[in-house]
Enzyme design. Structure first.
Site, PDB file in Angstrom:
ATOM      1  N   GLY A 292      63.657  27.285  72.197  1.00  0.00           N
ATOM      2  CA  GLY A 292      63.548  28.578  72.856  1.00  0.00           C
ATOM      3  C   GLY A 292      63.273  29.705  71.888  1.00  0.00           C
ATOM      4  CB  SER A 293      63.977  33.314  72.209  1.00  0.00           C
ATOM      5  OG  SER A 293      63.286  33.441  73.433  1.00  0.00           O
ATOM      6  CB  THR A 294      66.315  30.039  67.943  1.00  0.00           C
ATOM      7  OG1 THR A 294      65.804  28.762  68.360  1.00  0.00           O
ATOM      8  CG2 THR A 294      67.606  30.329  68.681  1.00  0.00           C
ATOM      9  CB  ILE A 295      60.924  28.868  67.945  1.00  0.00           C
ATOM     10  CG1 ILE A 295      61.669  27.533  68.047  1.00  0.00           C
ATOM     11  CG2 ILE A 295      59.575  28.649  67.283  1.00  0.00           C
ATOM     12  CD1 ILE A 295      61.969  26.869  66.722  1.00  0.00           C
ATOM     13  CE  LYS A 296      60.254  34.628  72.353  1.00  0.00           C
ATOM     14  NZ  LYS A 296      60.801  35.419  73.477  1.00  0.00           N
TER      15      LYS A 296
END
Length: 571
Positions: A292-296
């Site tokens: 999810g958005s941790t990859i951002k």
């Protein structure tokens, strides 16, 4: 007549024929006596020769050739201790019950008496063993001293005991996935127990050199106190948010040492019943997830590190991105142009996609590979999954991977990559063994610039103060981080009601000492009407871990630096 014959014999005047007759009448009696003597001596000689031969024969035979216990059936293992010397695994003496069926007088009576001490003894199977006629069979391994004493009191012929080593784990399930397990022969089959065997212990055991006096304790980088806290917080979160699983890891940002890592549900290695159940998985290193958005975090770092983007750059997030049959929208869209800090704290899918577009498809994949997110992680723990990615990267893949969909990696790898974003840009292979700063520098490599790392520390702190990471705040410790709420794939489609949430954090943000990542699988709202996003369930796990363990980790609170971070905004 007789007197006359004697005179004739004494005078030598008896004829030769007469002498022959006389000798013939004496010979049969004396010859038979001598023959009997010889035959008796021969029989005795043959009898004792057979006995001596059998003794020599048995002397040259393998004592274990009939299936008896091997000389080193359960060789010794070294103790495993945490970084402070607390014992995580050690050997204890146990007693194993065996039988010699050839010496069993009454199998029925033997089984009946044994069942008074071992009520769960398999009657039919044991009966077949006792009637097999073999020289040796195991009946029950690793009995308690009381069971051994009770069986000895039965006085059963053909029944005996062998002292063996058994592994004992004083911490129980607290570090089960890290320490691992041994089998009944005291051989490592998972976790660090298996790693130790693979490093040469198995060869020492086979050669008989694995004696307790020669085996030094194996020290881990784990801090048992922090490990207990991490597992406890994961358990509480799983129960509080009615999730199917949860976990967390704490990594030293300066050395890459794993200080604590837990995944629940777990198991008790002292009684590993159900350890192989499908839900008993070390999700931190052996579970693959779209993070999810941790990859951002990596998408933004990639854009900054490319030199084409800086904190003052802006991206158009006024309209969704349509590519093929996919439409990329923001969860809480601002419908305007966003600065890089705004893209980060508002977790804009559109903004992240445009950041990736600046770098390009090949550059995007190269960066994620450089950060270690696409390859199988190298560490001492055997249970490590290999990440998955598209076979051929197209633009749609780059766009979706930019905000955490379309690529799966392990939570531990995600945390390891974040270490490089926080510590000045050096990627370090994670280790469960102690490592000095010099050793860490020797095995690490520069993957992003120090300026990129500095910018990411600013963005992490900003997100904890003004963005989705507010519930990770711990006064005095200047926590920063990034949330990640990912929809799970069910039957080939993304499900709107099944999520995998994570929170990736570091502290203290002026000079990060530790990176902490929490995960929670399929959480539900704590109460009806409440949310189930990462900010409401994964972030509090991190906050609680830091609050309870920071002092043990040697990080002192500093309330003088609690100044708000300025947000660069473009209207």
């Amino acid at each position: 007549m007789i007197g006359w014959l004697k005179k004739r014999l004494s005078s030598g005047k008896v004829s030769t024929a007469s002498q022959m007759v006389f000798e013939a009448t004496r010979q049969p009696s004396g010859g038979r006596s001598r023959n009997r003597t010889r035959m008796a001596m021969g029989a005795f000689f043959l009898f004792y020769a057979v006995i001596a031969g059998r003794l020599v024969y048995f002397g040259f035979q393998d004592p274990n050739g009939d299936g008896g216990p091997a000389a080193h059936i359960t060789a010794s293992r070294p103790d495993i201790v945490d970084r402070n010397g607390s014992v995580l695994a050690t050997d204890i003496k146990t007693f194993s019950l065996f039988a010699e069926p050839r010496r069993i007088i009454d199998a029925d009576e033997t089984i009946e008496k044994l069942s008074t001490v071992l009520p769960d003894l398999a009657m039919e199977e044991t009966y077949k063993k006792l009637k097999s006629g073999k020289g040796f069979i195991w009946l029950r391994r690793q009995l308690s001293p009381r069971q051994q004493n009770d069986i000895m009191q039965l006085g059963l012929p053909g029944i005996g005991f062998r002292t063996e080593n058994r592994r004992f784990y004083p911490a129980g399930p607290v570090a089960s996935y890290i320490v691992g397990l041994t089998n009944r022969d005291n051989q490592g089959i998972s976790g660090l127990e298996k790693y130790i065997d693979d490093q040469g212990l198995a060869d020492l055991q086979a050669s008989g050199l694995a004696t307790p006096a020669d085996l030094k304790p194996v020290k881990l980088s784990i801090d048992l106190r922090v490990q207990h806290i991490v597992r406890d917080e994961a358990l509480q979160a799983m129960q509080r948010f009615h999730a199917i699983a949860a976990g967390a890891v704490v990594i030293n940002a300066k050395t890459g040492e794993i200080v604590a890592m837990a995944s629940v549900p777990d198991f008790d290695p002292n009684n590993p019943v159900g350890a192989n159940d499908k839900d008993k998985l070390n999700r931190m290193s052996a579970g693959l997830y779209e993070m999810g958005s941790t990859i951002k975090s990596f998408t933004t770092a990639m854009a900054l590190d490319s030199g084409k983007v800086n904190l003052n750059s802006t991206f158009d997030a006024r309209r969704p991105i349509v590519i093929g049959r996919r439409t990329i929208r923001d969860f809480h869209g601002k419908n305007r142009i966003l600065s890089v800090p705004e893209v980060f704290i508002y977790s804009s899918n559109i903004g992240s996609a445009r950041e990736a577009d600046v770098v390009g498809i090949e550059g995007h994949r190269e960066f994620l590979k450089r950060m270690g997110l696409l390859d199988r992680m190298q560490t001492e723990l055997p249970e490590v999954a290999k990440p998955t990615e598209p076979k051929v990267w197209k633009k749609v893949h780059s766009i979706t991977i930019a905000f955490g969909h379309g690529m799966s990696t392990t939570p531990l790898q995600t945390a390891v990559g974040a270490v490089a974003l926080m510590n000045g840009g050096r990627l370090m292979p994670p280790t469960f063994l102690p490592r000095t700063l010099d050793e860490a520098m020797a095995v690490s490599k520069q993957v992003v610039t120090e300026k990129t790392s500095e910018d990411m520390r600013y963005l992490y702190r900003l997100n904890a103060e003004k963005g989705s990471g507010k519930k990770a705040e711990v006064p005095g410790y200047r926590v920063g981080g990034k949330t990640g709420t990912a929809e799970k794939v069910v039957n080939g489609r993304y499900s709107s009601n099944k999520r995998f949430n994570a929170f990736l954090a570091a502290f203290p943000m002026d000079d990060p000492q530790y990176v902490v990542l929490s995960i929670i699988d399929e959480p539900e709202p704590e109460k009806p009407g409440m949310g189930a996003t990462a900010g409401s369930n994964a972030a509090p796990i991190v906050a609680n871990i830091i609050r309870r363990s920071a002092s043990m980790l040697g990080v002192k609170p500093d309330f003088r630096q609690e100044e708000p971070v300025t947000l660069v905004s473009y209207e």
